[in-house]
Every structure is written in C-alpha cells, then in structure tokens.
Design a protein around this motif. Structure first.
Motif, PDB file in Angstrom:
ATOM      1  N   LEU A 145       0.830  -1.203   0.000  1.00  0.00           N
ATOM      2  CA  LEU A 145       0.000   0.000   0.000  1.00  0.00           C
ATOM      3  C   LEU A 145       0.862   1.250   0.000  1.00  0.00           C
ATOM      4  O   LEU A 145       0.648   2.187  -0.785  1.00  0.00           O
ATOM      5  CB  LEU A 145      -0.904  -0.019   1.245  1.00  0.00           C
ATOM      6  CG  LEU A 145      -2.183   0.804   1.205  1.00  0.00           C
ATOM      7  CD1 LEU A 145      -3.090   0.335   0.086  1.00  0.00           C
ATOM      8  CD2 LEU A 145      -2.896   0.717   2.544  1.00  0.00           C
ATOM      9  N   ASP A 148       3.670   1.082  -3.237  1.00  0.00           N
ATOM     10  CA  ASP A 148       3.056   1.243  -4.554  1.00  0.00           C
ATOM     11  C   ASP A 148       2.293   2.561  -4.674  1.00  0.00           C
ATOM     12  O   ASP A 148       2.245   3.154  -5.747  1.00  0.00           O
ATOM     13  CB  ASP A 148       2.134   0.062  -4.846  1.00  0.00           C
ATOM     14  CG  ASP A 148       2.907  -1.245  -5.022  1.00  0.00           C
ATOM     15  OD1 ASP A 148       4.040  -1.174  -5.509  1.00  0.00           O
ATOM     16  OD2 ASP A 148       2.373  -2.300  -4.661  1.00  0.00           O
ATOM     17  N   SER A 149       1.701   3.009  -3.570  1.00  0.00           N
ATOM     18  CA  SER A 149       1.003   4.305  -3.609  1.00  0.00           C
ATOM     19  C   SER A 149       1.978   5.432  -3.917  1.00  0.00           C
ATOM     20  O   SER A 149       1.691   6.319  -4.735  1.00  0.00           O
ATOM     21  CB  SER A 149       0.299   4.577  -2.272  1.00  0.00           C
ATOM     22  OG  SER A 149      -0.729   3.645  -2.047  1.00  0.00           O
ATOM     23  N   VAL A 153       2.052   7.885  -7.103  1.00  0.00           N
ATOM     24  CA  VAL A 153       2.038   9.348  -6.940  1.00  0.00           C
ATOM     25  C   VAL A 153       3.206   9.978  -7.689  1.00  0.00           C
ATOM     26  O   VAL A 153       3.051  10.996  -8.408  1.00  0.00           O
ATOM     27  CB  VAL A 153       2.088   9.722  -5.439  1.00  0.00           C
ATOM     28  CG1 VAL A 153       2.384  11.213  -5.259  1.00  0.00           C
ATOM     29  CG2 VAL A 153       0.771   9.369  -4.761  1.00  0.00           C
ATOM     30  N   ILE A 300      -1.833  -2.711  -5.963  1.00  0.00           N
ATOM     31  CA  ILE A 300      -2.707  -1.941  -5.049  1.00  0.00           C
ATOM     32  C   ILE A 300      -4.107  -2.539  -5.035  1.00  0.00           C
ATOM     33  O   ILE A 300      -4.752  -2.635  -3.989  1.00  0.00           O
ATOM     34  CB  ILE A 300      -2.776  -0.452  -5.493  1.00  0.00           C
ATOM     35  CG1 ILE A 300      -1.502   0.262  -5.068  1.00  0.00           C
ATOM     36  CG2 ILE A 300      -3.988   0.237  -4.920  1.00  0.00           C
ATOM     37  CD1 ILE A 300      -1.509   0.772  -3.644  1.00  0.00           C
TER      38      ILE A 300
END
Length: 585
Positions: A145, A148-149, A153, A300
């Motif tokens: 989470l 990869d987030s 971004v 995700i």
C-alpha cells in the motif's frame, strides 16, 4: 467489542501495537518512500536520452553515463526496497508476537464457563491461524500500500508535468476502479470470517481425533471421523474458492479499466506526436511512465484481499482479547488459611440446564477434617468441587473460607490455599521434575521436589527411569501408567502444601495395585489438611471424618460411615449395591 468496530477503527487499533516500534516503522516507511520515488527518475531519464542523448556530441566515455545512471537508479531502489520490506516485516512479526501473547494471557484468565461454551479447536485456531491473517494486513498489504502508492504518486506527478491533458484522461478511470474495489471488499471480508470459522472446525476435528485415537480405533470410528474431516475441509475449500472468485474477478476488472485509460492515452499521444505537438522523448517517457504505473496499480488492487482478510482476523483476535476475564473483585488476602470451609445453603444451575446442579446444600469442613461427597451420577458432587475454587460463581447462598465469603477473597489468595487431585490427571509435555514443581512452585529445589515425590510414593518408578526427574513424559504423560500419572499429580499437590485439598475421583480409574500405592500417597497428602473428597467407589471414603450423601443436587444425609450404614438410607443402599457388584465381579 471488536465486532462493533469499523474497518478504520480496527486498523487504527492494530497500529497501536506498532507504537513501541515506531522508530523502525518510520525507517521502513522512509526506505519504502525513497525506493518508490526513484520510479519516476527512469522515464525522466528516457526523455533526456531520446531528446538529447543521441544528438549531442559525445566524448569517448560519455556513452557510459546513461547505462551507469540506470544501474545506479535500480541499485538504490533495490537497497531501499530491501531495507523497507525487512524493517516492516520485523515490526509486523513483533506485533504478531505481542498479539499472540495478549491472546494467550487473556485465554488463561478466561472464566471456566467460556471454555464450556466455546470449542477448544476454534480457540486454538484463533491464536495459531487468525493472527497470521493480521500479519498479511500488517506486512505485505501495508508494504504494498505504501510503496506502490508512492510509486503511483511519483509517476503521476511526472505524467502531469509531461502532459497534464493526457494525465486527466488517466484519472477519469479512478472512480470506476474505486467502485469495483468497494464492491468486492464487503464480499471478501464476509468470506474471510467464514474461513476462520471453518479452520476452527478443522482444528477441532483434528484435536478430538488425535486425543481420542484409541477410542476411534477400538470402536471403528475411522470412517465417521473421515466424514467429519471431509465435511470440514470441503467447507474450507468452498469458502476459499469464493474468495478466489472475488480476488480473481476484481483484479482483471480493475486492469481492464486501467488498460482502457492507457489505450485512450496512447491514441491521443500518437496523434499529438504526428502533429509535432510533442517530442519523441516526451512520448516515450509518457508511455514508459504509464506502463510503469500498471504493476503497482495491479498490486494496489490485489492488496484489498489480504487487507480484508486481515481485518476479519483482527476482529477475531480483538474479540478474544476483549473477552471479560474471571471476575475478581475480592480485596481480602487469606495468607495461609486455617482451612475452615462452609457451604451455606448453596445453589447453582449450569447455563441451559433444566434443573439446579446444587439446591440449598449446606456442609462444613473443619480445619484438618476430611468430608466425602457421595451419590449417584448427576447428584452434584463434582459441581461442589468446582464451586470451592470459584471456577463458577454460585447462584444463591454463600461459600466461606475461614469465615470470608468467596467473592470477597482475592482469587489468587483463594487458589493459593487449594490443591486439586482429580481423576483426569493433567500433565504437561515436560520433565517429571517440572510437572511436580509446576506454576507457583517452579523455583522449588531438587531436594524439595524429591521429598514430594517420596511422600507421593513416586520415587520407586522415577528412580528406575534412565533420566530420573529429567525424563520427558510426553503429551499428558502418555509414557507413564495411570497410577504413575496419579502419583505425580499427588506429588504436585504435596509440594504446593495447601491447607485445603480437593480429591475428585482420585482413584476411580486405577487397578488394585495402583490404587494401593495411590491411596497410601493420598493418606500422606490428606494429613493435617481440610479435604473435600468426591468419590464414586465408596470403599475409598470409609475412613472420612464425615460423609455427605447427595441426590439430584440435594443433601440427603450426613454422618460417619458407621452412622450412615445404621441409618439405612441412600448411602447404605449405594454401599450395599457396590459390595454386591464387587462380589459378583
């Protein structure tokens, strides 16, 4: 209670266990962040390379610049990625350890009624299996989470910089993805709960079959147990396939929406390139960044399944931790009790029972006196023995020790003054010495342990073993005979040296030779102690100071062996019946 908590509350509560390790946790987040933020550097380098790298006059060694830079980027990513994942896993495994310790600490303090109402297999499954689901949410899911987030971004920021119009087209698919993830979340959470319950049933069948393997063999129960196990594992398989269907369907649906966005963007970008509205480097960099977004985006969306399993597991874990422990409002400390025990008009009914197990029973055990409870099965003998140590709370009347009502005495103080020897001897897979010096007596010296074993008539077989007191006895003393196990339990009670003793059918399952040894050990143990004897074989209670006969939870008569025989009531009838059975045998 945990079952009333929202997903957010559950996750936040789970993170409170991370607080002691916040420094390592912060380092893990920082390492993951640096690893992920290196992602946009590669497509940016591709733009620079294509726009300038092939057209610029190069020195003899300038061709090495881009290859070395690419290797450097991926080396940095690998190092920070490893540090981040290892650190997060270290934190998570410490959290799991603490959760297991908290669950076990609560389990050993649960009231006896809880064990009566809940399957032991389900309880074991919670501690052994459910908590690993929390690990999935706390490690892999959280790692993916965050990592990869941040990668998404960073890549999105680069895409906005390159071409904000095309990036907005990318963002248009996000609401569709959010709806898909939300829809599947509820289904996955429900299925995960079902899987936990199913695993508890599998554990229960396994436990019962292993512990009762002799009964299974003698009574030909293999087919029956196979059918029970088959039913349990089929249920687990069905739930696993439901979970697989949800996770397998979610991922391609999300990827379809993402791929649709990429396809539209690619078409628009190609049109812009044809109209000289963008450079080759910008186009390749944009497409590279778009393609690089897809793997973290897929991970995700896949992370939803372990998170939902983790939340369902957290709900199960916290529901056990939140269970009410044994009520202990007592303020009085007995010290070493004199041993005066009084049952005053005591009544008790088991939950769901249609009649009381004890109804208005009164009896007194004076210090150093032995009182035997006799009667047919279901008369309330063992119930009385369970009420004295407060395994259950009475419904009416009062039980007192040295004049103090049980609820007013601290539980530890009450139980420190009571020793128990029962028909169902409980021994642990440890050495003979550790089983005698158990619990509060674990610091006893070798001389004290040996003295207790001698008093229990256990030295003769202990000294005959190659390793003596260091002999491992197997699960519940499987390597010992029934009489030997019973004498170890008596040695444990002798070492505890409690002033109040409960003997619950302590010799009923033994042969004559073993009973002779055990009875001699019991005589040693009972000397000077207030003793409550529960007996089915009346020949073992003839020497008791007083005998109380019970029937259907009511006290029928009380007196010495001779007095009750002369009275010719319930005790005399039971005694004559047993003598006739023994003579016939």
């Amino acid at each position: 209670m945990a079952s009333d908590m929202t997903s957010r509350e559950l996750y936040l509560r789970l993170l409170t266990y991370v607080r002691p390790y916040w420094k390592v946790f912060a380092a893990a987040l920082a390492a993951m962040g640096l690893s992920s933020l290196a992602e946009p550097v590669f497509p940016a380098m591709m733009k620079k390379l294509l726009d300038d790298g092939f057209s610029t006059a190069a020195g003899p060694w300038d061709w090495l610049l881009y290859p070395l830079a690419i290797m450097g980027i991926f080396l940095v990513r690998a190092i920070f990625g490893f540090v981040g994942e290892y650190s997060m896993s270290w934190v998570s495994n410490n959290v799991i350890t603490e959760l297991r310790q908290a669950m076990f600490a609560r389990m050993v303090r649960l009231p006896t009624r809880y064990y009566s109402d809940n399957l032991s297999g389900r309880l074991m499954s919670r501690i052994a299996y459910d908590v690993t689901g929390v690990a999935g949410a706390a490690t892999n899911a959280l790692t993916s989470l965050i990592k990869d987030s941040l990668a998404i971004v960073g890549l999105m920021a680069w895409l906005l910089y390159l071409n904000w119009q095309l990036t907005l087209i990318t963002l248009s698919v996000v609401p569709f993805i959010a709806v898909v993830v939300r829809t599947f979340s509820k289904r996955l959470r429900g299925v995960a709960k079902g899987q936990q319950e199913s695993m508890g049933k599998i554990t229960q069948v396994l436990q019962e079959t292993i512990e009762g393997h002799k009964v299974v063999k003698i009574f030909g129960g293999q087919t029956y147990e196979e059918a029970r196990f088959y039913k349990s594992v089929r249920e687990q398989r069905r739930l696993a396939m439901r979970a697989t269907m949800a996770t397998s369907a979610q991922s391609p649906i999300v990827q379809f929406f993402a791929a649709s966005g990429v396809a539209i963007i690619m078409g628009v970008a190609l049109k812009q390139a044809a109209g000289d509205q963008t450079t080759v480097g910008s186009f390749v960099s944009f497409i590279t960044a778009m393609l690089m977004i897809l793997p973290p985006l897929r991970r995700i969306t896949d992370v939803n399944a372990p998170i939902q399993r983790g939340l369902a597991a957290a709900e199960s874990v916290f529901s056990l931790i939140d269970e009410a422990a044994e009520e202990d409002k007592g303020q009085e400390d007995l010290g070493r009790a004199q041993g005066l025990v009084e049952f005053d008009n005591v009544s008790f009914t088991y939950p769901g029972a249609d009649r009381p197990a004890l109804a208005g029973v009164s009896l007194t055990i004076r210090p150093g006196e032995s009182v035997a409870l006799v009667g047919p099965s279901g008369s309330g003998k063992t119930t009385a023995a369970n009420l004295l140590p407060r395994f259950y709370a009475i419904d009416g009347g009062e039980i007192r020790v040295d004049g103090h009502a049980l609820p007013n005495i601290k539980l530890n103080s009450l139980r420190d003054n009571i020793a128990l020897v029962s028909q169902d001897v409980v021994l642990f897979n440890d050495t003979i010495g550790a089983n005698i010096a158990y619990g509060g007596k674990s610091t006893a010296t070798a001389e004290e342990i040996r003295a207790a074993a001698k008093a229990a008539h256990a030295l003769e077989f202990i000294d005959a073993l190659p390793e003596g007191f260091d002999t491992m006895i197997g699960e519940n003393g499987v390597k010992l005979s029934g009489g030997q196990r019973q004498r170890l339990a008596i040695a444990r009670a002798i070492l505890k040296d409690a002033p109040i003793l409960i003997l619950d059918e302590a010799t009923s399952a033994l042969d004559t030779e073993s009973e002779r040894h055990v009875q001699a050990a019991l005589d040693e143990l009972m000397r000077g102690r207030s003793t409550l004897v529960i007996a089915h074989r009346l020949s073992t209670v003839e020497r008791a100071d007083r005998i109380v006969a019970l029937a259907h939870g009511h006290k029928q008569e009380e007196g010495s062996h001779a007095e009750l025989l002369a009275h010719d009531g319930l005790y005399a009838r039971l005694y004559r019946m047993q003598k006739a059975e023994e003579a016939a045998a």
